[in-house]
Design a protein around this motif. Structure first.
Motif, PDB file in Angstrom:
ATOM      1  N   ALA A  53       0.415  -1.039   0.192  1.00 26.43           N
ATOM      2  CA  ALA A  53       0.278  -0.105  -0.188  1.00 26.43           C
ATOM      3  C   ALA A  53       1.334   0.971   0.043  1.00 26.43           C
ATOM      4  O   ALA A  53       1.913   1.350   1.228  1.00 26.43           O
ATOM      5  N   VAL A  54       0.812   2.246  -1.203  1.00 26.58           N
ATOM      6  CA  VAL A  54       1.958   3.182  -1.671  1.00 26.58           C
ATOM      7  C   VAL A  54       0.652   4.090  -1.208  1.00 26.58           C
ATOM      8  O   VAL A  54      -0.520   4.210  -2.010  1.00 26.58           O
ATOM      9  N   SER A  55       1.590   5.512  -0.456  1.00 20.81           N
ATOM     10  CA  SER A  55       0.460   6.599  -0.122  1.00 20.81           C
ATOM     11  C   SER A  55       1.433   7.625  -0.933  1.00 20.81           C
ATOM     12  O   SER A  55       0.846   8.928  -0.955  1.00 20.81           O
ATOM     13  N   GLY A  56       2.445   7.038  -1.658  1.00 24.76           N
ATOM     14  CA  GLY A  56       3.335   8.423  -2.203  1.00 24.76           C
ATOM     15  C   GLY A  56       4.235   9.113  -1.083  1.00 24.76           C
ATOM     16  O   GLY A  56       5.173   9.915  -1.670  1.00 24.76           O
ATOM     17  N   GLY A  57       4.041   8.473   0.222  1.00 25.95           N
ATOM     18  CA  GLY A  57       5.113   9.225   1.447  1.00 25.95           C
ATOM     19  C   GLY A  57       6.709   8.421   1.377  1.00 25.95           C
ATOM     20  O   GLY A  57       6.601   7.441   1.150  1.00 25.95           O
ATOM     21  N   LYS A  58       7.364   9.008   1.786  1.00 27.76           N
ATOM     22  CA  LYS A  58       8.785   8.345   2.453  1.00 27.76           C
ATOM     23  C   LYS A  58       8.859   7.004   3.065  1.00 27.76           C
ATOM     24  O   LYS A  58       9.699   6.238   1.810  1.00 27.76           O
ATOM     25  N   ASP A  59       8.042   6.176   3.871  1.00 25.03           N
ATOM     26  CA  ASP A  59       8.537   5.022   4.229  1.00 25.03           C
ATOM     27  C   ASP A  59       7.055   4.084   3.150  1.00 25.03           C
ATOM     28  O   ASP A  59       8.279   3.288   2.861  1.00 25.03           O
ATOM     29  N   SER A  60       6.032   4.309   2.417  1.00 29.77           N
ATOM     30  CA  SER A  60       6.237   3.113   1.871  1.00 29.77           C
ATOM     31  C   SER A  60       6.283   3.922   0.277  1.00 29.77           C
ATOM     32  O   SER A  60       7.099   1.907   0.126  1.00 29.77           O
ATOM     33  N   LEU A  61       7.285   4.013  -0.174  1.00 29.48           N
ATOM     34  CA  LEU A  61       7.705   4.001  -1.166  1.00 29.48           C
ATOM     35  C   LEU A  61       9.082   3.261  -1.723  1.00 29.48           C
ATOM     36  O   LEU A  61       9.633   2.564  -1.955  1.00 29.48           O
ATOM     37  N   ALA A  62       9.653   4.160   0.072  1.00 27.15           N
ATOM     38  CA  ALA A  62      11.297   3.097   0.441  1.00 27.15           C
ATOM     39  C   ALA A  62      10.751   1.525   0.538  1.00 27.15           C
ATOM     40  O   ALA A  62      11.643   0.629   0.444  1.00 27.15           O
ATOM     41  N   LEU A  63       9.239   1.938   0.955  1.00 29.85           N
ATOM     42  CA  LEU A  63       9.653   0.234   1.683  1.00 29.85           C
ATOM     43  C   LEU A  63       9.261  -0.377  -0.192  1.00 29.85           C
ATOM     44  O   LEU A  63      10.114  -1.906   0.169  1.00 29.85           O
ATOM     45  N   TRP A  64       8.474  -0.299  -0.229  1.00 31.51           N
ATOM     46  CA  TRP A  64       8.288  -0.689  -1.938  1.00 31.51           C
ATOM     47  C   TRP A  64       9.657  -1.445  -2.277  1.00 31.51           C
ATOM     48  O   TRP A  64      10.444  -2.427  -3.247  1.00 31.51           O
ATOM     49  N   ASP A  65      10.706  -0.215  -2.737  1.00 32.84           N
ATOM     50  CA  ASP A  65      11.820   0.229  -3.055  1.00 32.84           C
ATOM     51  C   ASP A  65      13.223  -1.520  -2.488  1.00 32.84           C
ATOM     52  O   ASP A  65      13.394  -1.957  -3.400  1.00 32.84           O
ATOM     53  N   ILE A  66      12.650  -1.258  -0.974  1.00 35.06           N
ATOM     54  CA  ILE A  66      13.532  -1.876  -0.279  1.00 35.06           C
ATOM     55  C   ILE A  66      13.298  -3.311  -0.761  1.00 35.06           C
ATOM     56  O   ILE A  66      13.716  -4.392  -1.069  1.00 35.06           O
ATOM     57  N   LEU A  67      11.931  -3.767  -1.127  1.00 35.25           N
ATOM     58  CA  LEU A  67      11.075  -4.695  -1.229  1.00 35.25           C
ATOM     59  C   LEU A  67      11.553  -5.834  -2.683  1.00 35.25           C
ATOM     60  O   LEU A  67      12.206  -6.655  -2.703  1.00 35.25           O
ATOM     61  N   ILE A  68      12.052  -4.518  -3.637  1.00 36.36           N
ATOM     62  CA  ILE A  68      12.641  -5.360  -5.031  1.00 36.36           C
ATOM     63  C   ILE A  68      13.798  -5.483  -5.090  1.00 36.36           C
ATOM     64  O   ILE A  68      13.673  -6.283  -5.312  1.00 36.36           O
ATOM     65  N   GLN A  69      14.540  -4.756  -4.066  1.00 36.23           N
ATOM     66  CA  GLN A  69      15.759  -4.961  -4.565  1.00 36.23           C
ATOM     67  C   GLN A  69      16.162  -6.078  -3.868  1.00 36.23           C
ATOM     68  O   GLN A  69      16.906  -6.218  -4.339  1.00 36.23           O
TER      69      GLN A  69
END
Ligand code: AMP
Ligand code: FES
Ligand code: ZN
Ligand code: ZN
Length: 309
Positions: A53-69
């Protein structure tokens, strides 16, 4: 301050861990720690289909980025709440999510509440008896319903959110001040799918401080929305965060200890006994999701309220 790993210039100092790291080592450390937490708390495995669930904020976009990495299969979900606040808050948030998805060739599911359900969050709120108050309660009910529905309909194994330690400690503080045993019992890094139709939920960033997720997003060059939701001003959670920050300044690590010791106490059964789940478990006759209401769930009843004149 020098990086503990290479002696280079430190980009961040984490007093509670007595650890300073340079940009390169910090950008390695965060995903490695996240992987450790995913395993330790049995959040999900590489075979699982994940919805972030991405809100456009730092936490959820960082989370998506980390999971993909880390090599996970993770799609994004953005819920368009229709909140404007004089600067197009929701539209702006969507743009950051879409830009991140496009740049990395990822799939973003967008649910626009106004288009899908006929009313935006502020309009849904206007229909309730408490319509003059802030829409945060209506927003919470709606987001939970829509997130679960999207995860269920898309056959995802787990829904993950970007809640960080500051968020979780503030919620815990509020729950403890009021001794809300039901909420305390359900609070944690993983919420199992307790009934058919509910998707399991996890918060892989729950052990990182807000400044750590912000530093990660910044150093990774992730573009995110700086603005808070315009309705967040004066929210209790912000006040609780300030109090906990004061404590943290005096005693580095206080937030982490508060939260981790709560989890340990829960494991020992401290909050397990008194809760009586006597409500019948029903299925909403409209959206088909589990509910304790006898017919339609809280969200569906909201959507079907008549529009005020
Ligand atoms: P908040 O409740 O705003 O603190 O957000 C907590 C988490 O909920 C975020 O980190 C996201 O994972 C998720 N979230 C919040 N707002 C949205 C939204 N509009 N669409 C999708 N996910 C959201
Ligand atoms: Fe829902 Fe602000 S009211 S994000
Ligand atoms: Zn280094
Ligand atoms: Zn429903």
């Amino acid at each position: 301050m020098k990086c503990k790993k290479c002696g280079g210039k430190a980009a961040i100092n984490m007093r509670q861990h007595k650890l300073a790291l340079c940009k390169e080592h910090y950008l390695d450390w965060i995903p490695a720690q996240t992987q450790r937490f995913i395993e330790k708390y049995k959040m999900f495995s590489p075979e699982d289909k994940i919805l972030v669930a991405v809100s456009g904020g730092k936490d959820s976009l960082a989370l998506w980025d980390i999971l993909i990495q880390l090599g996970y299969q993770a799609d994004g979900l953005y819920i368009g709440l229709g909140i404007d606040g004089g600067f197009g808050y929701s539209d702006k948030s969507l743009r950051f999510c879409q830009r991140y998805a496009d740049r990395h060739g990822l799939n973003l599911i967008v649910v626009d509440v106004g288009k899908t359900y006929g009313s935006t969050i502020p309009q849904l709120n206007d229909k309730t008896p408490r319509g003059k108050e802030k829409p945060c309660a209506v927003c919470g009910v709606s987001k939970r319903n829509i997130m679960n529905r999207a995860a269920r309909d898309g056959n995802y194994d787990v829904l993950v959110t970007g809640h960080n330690l500051d968020d979780e400690a503030a919620v815990l503080f509020g729950n403890t001040l009021n001794w809300l045993d039901r909420y305390l019992l359900r609070q944690g890094p993983v919420l199992e799918a307790e009934r058919p139709g509910l998707v399991r939920k996890a918060k892989p960033l729950f052990r990182f401080y807000e400044r750590e997720t912000a530093a990660y997003a910044l150093l990774r060059g992730i573009e995110y929305i700086y603005d808070e939701c315009p309705h967040a001003v004066g929210a209790k959670s912000i006040y609780y965060k300030e109090i906990l920050n004061q404590l943290e300044t005096k005693r580095p690590g206080a937030k982490l200890i508060f939260y981790l010791n709560f989890l340990k106490a829960k494991d020992r059964g401290l909050f397990a006994e008194p809760v009586i789940e006597s409500e019948a478990l029903n299925t909403c006759t409209s959206c088909g999701q589990p509910t304790t209401s006898p017919a339609k769930c809280a969200f569906c009843r909201l959507v079907e309220l008549p529009t005020p004149d």
